[in-house]
Design an enzyme around this catalytic site. Structure first.
Site, PDB file in Angstrom:
ATOM      1  CE1 TYR A  69      -8.694  -0.788   1.333  1.00 25.95           C
ATOM      2  CE2 TYR A  69      -6.348  -0.813   0.104  1.00 25.95           C
ATOM      3  CZ  TYR A  69      -7.271  -1.301   0.915  1.00 25.95           C
ATOM      4  OH  TYR A  69      -7.287  -2.365   1.473  1.00 25.95           O
TER       5      TYR A  69
ATOM      6  CB  CYS B  24      -5.375  -7.391   6.352  1.00 29.55           C
ATOM      7  SG  CYS B  24      -5.120  -5.341   6.782  1.00 29.55           S
TER       8      CYS B  24
END
Length: 307
Positions: free
Chosen positions: A175, A44
Site C-alpha cells: 500500500y 480485503c
C-alpha cells in the site's frame, strides 16, 4: 489504525493469552457460540485473515459469517452478494448500519473484518489483529479437535518479530507503494518492499513455513498479501520488480498454502481484482478490471513436502 478496541474473551475482563497479560483495560464481551457474526469481504486482505483463521480452527458452526461484495462506496461495504442486497441474519444492507447501531455517526473508517453482536445487531470490534488472535486464544473450547496451533509457545517471541516485519514491510508495504504521493516516496517504499521480499525468499528456502514445519498465524498474515501480489499489487500498486511467480521459493510456498484447506478455498480472484481496480479510482480512473493473470498455476505441484 484507530479501531474499536473491544475484545471477545472467555473470562470477562481477562485474556487467556499467557503472553498478552491477563487483565484487560478495554471493554470485553463474553464468548458465546452463536452470538456473534463475522462480517468480512473476500476481496480485503485484512478480512481474508479472519476468514482463514475461522476455517482453520473449525469455528464455522460457532461464529456465523456474512460476506459483503467486493466494492464499497464512501459510506461502507454493502451486502450486495445476498438476495435483495440484505444480510439474512442482520437484516442490513451495509455494514455501516451495525456501526451506527452502537455508535451513531461513527466518525472513523467503516472497515471489515468486524465482529457483530447478533442480538443487538451492533458492532463489537473491527480491530483485525486482535480478532484472529482471540479466535485462537479465547475460543479454544470450541476449536475442532485437530485445529492447528497457530500461536506456538516455543517460538512466540520470534514469531511476533516476524509478523511485525511482515506487517510493516509487506502487508502495509504494498500500500505504501500504491498510494505514494511522490516519486521519492514511491522509490523508498519500493526499496523497502523488495528488501523484505528477498528476506522471505531466503528465510523460506530451508523451512516449509515461516516458523518451521507447521502453519502459524504468521503464515496466514503473509499469505493474504502474496495471493494478491500478481493479480493486483504487481501492476496496480507498481510493485513490479518481478512477479511472485518469478520467485521460486515464495511462489512454491504460496502454492503450498493455497492448496491447504482453509486457505485457497477462501480466495476469490475476481472479487479481489474488482475491489482494487474499481474502488481505487485515483490509481485506476477508468475502473477497467484486468482479465489475467492465469490462475491455473496455483494448483500445480509445489514440492514443499520435502521440507
Amino acid at each position: 489504525m484507530n479501531y474499536i478496541p473491544d475484545r471477545i474473551t472467555k473470562v470477562e475482563g481477562r485474556s487467556q493469552d499467557p503472553y498478552g497479560g491477563s487483565e484487560l483495560e478495554v471493554p470485553t464481551w463474553p464468548v458465546e457460540p452463536g452470538r456473534y457474526r463475522l462480517v468480512a469481504a473476500r476481496a480485503c486482505p485484512w478480512a481474508n485473515r479472519a476468514i482463514i483463521v475461522r476455517s482453520l480452527l473449525g469455528l464455522e458452526e460457532v461464529i456465523s459469517m456474512g460476506l459483503t461484495g467486493p466494492t464499497h462506496d464512501e459510506r461502507s461495504w454493502t451486502f450486495d452478494l445476498d438476495p435483495g442486497g440484505v444480510d439474512p441474519v442482520l437484516g442490513y444492507e451495509r455494514i455501516q448500519q451495525a456501526y451506527f447501531a452502537r455508535f451513531p455517526d461513527y466518525p472513523r473508517g467503516i472497515t471489515v473484518p468486524a465482529m457483530v453482536d447478533v442480538p443487538t445487531r451492533s458492532v463489537v470490534t473491527n480491530d483485525f489483529p486482535w480478532i484472529t488472535h482471540d479466535l485462537f486464544f479465547e475460543w479454544r473450547d470450541h476449536h475442532r479437535p485437530d485445529a492447528p496451533d497457530l500461536w506456538p509457545d516455543e517460538c512466540r517471541e520470534e514469531m511476533e518479530e516476524v509478523m511485525q516485519r511482515v506487517f510493516t514491510e509487506l502487508n502495509n508495504g504494498v500500500y505504501r507503494c500504491g498510494f505514494a504521493g511522490s516519486q521519492e516516496a514511491y522509490d523508498a517504499a519500493y526499496d523497502r518492499l523488495w528488501v523484505a521480499m528477498d528476506w522471505l525468499e531466503e528465510r523460506l528456502a530451508d523451512r516449509r513455513y515461516l516458523m518451521g514445519d507447521r502453519v502459524t498465524e504468521a503464515d496466514v498474515r503473509l499469505f493474504t498479501t502474496l495471493v494478491r501480489f500478481d493479480a493486483v499489487y504487481h501492476g496496480h500498486f507498481k510493485c513490479n520488480r518481478n512477479k511472485l511467480t518469478e520467485m521460486p521459493v515464495l511462489w512454491a510456498y504460496a502454492r503450498d498454502l493455497f492448496q491447504t484447506p482453509g486457505f485457497g478455498d477462501t480466495v476469490d480472484f475476481e472479487q479481489i481484482k474488482r475491489h482494487y481496480y474499481v474502488v481505487h479510482t485515483g490509481i485506476n480512473p477508468t475502473q477497467l478490471v484486468p482479465v489475467g493473470p492465469d490462475e491455473s498455476g496455483w494448483h500445480t505441484p509445489h514440492g514443499r513436502e520435502r521440507l
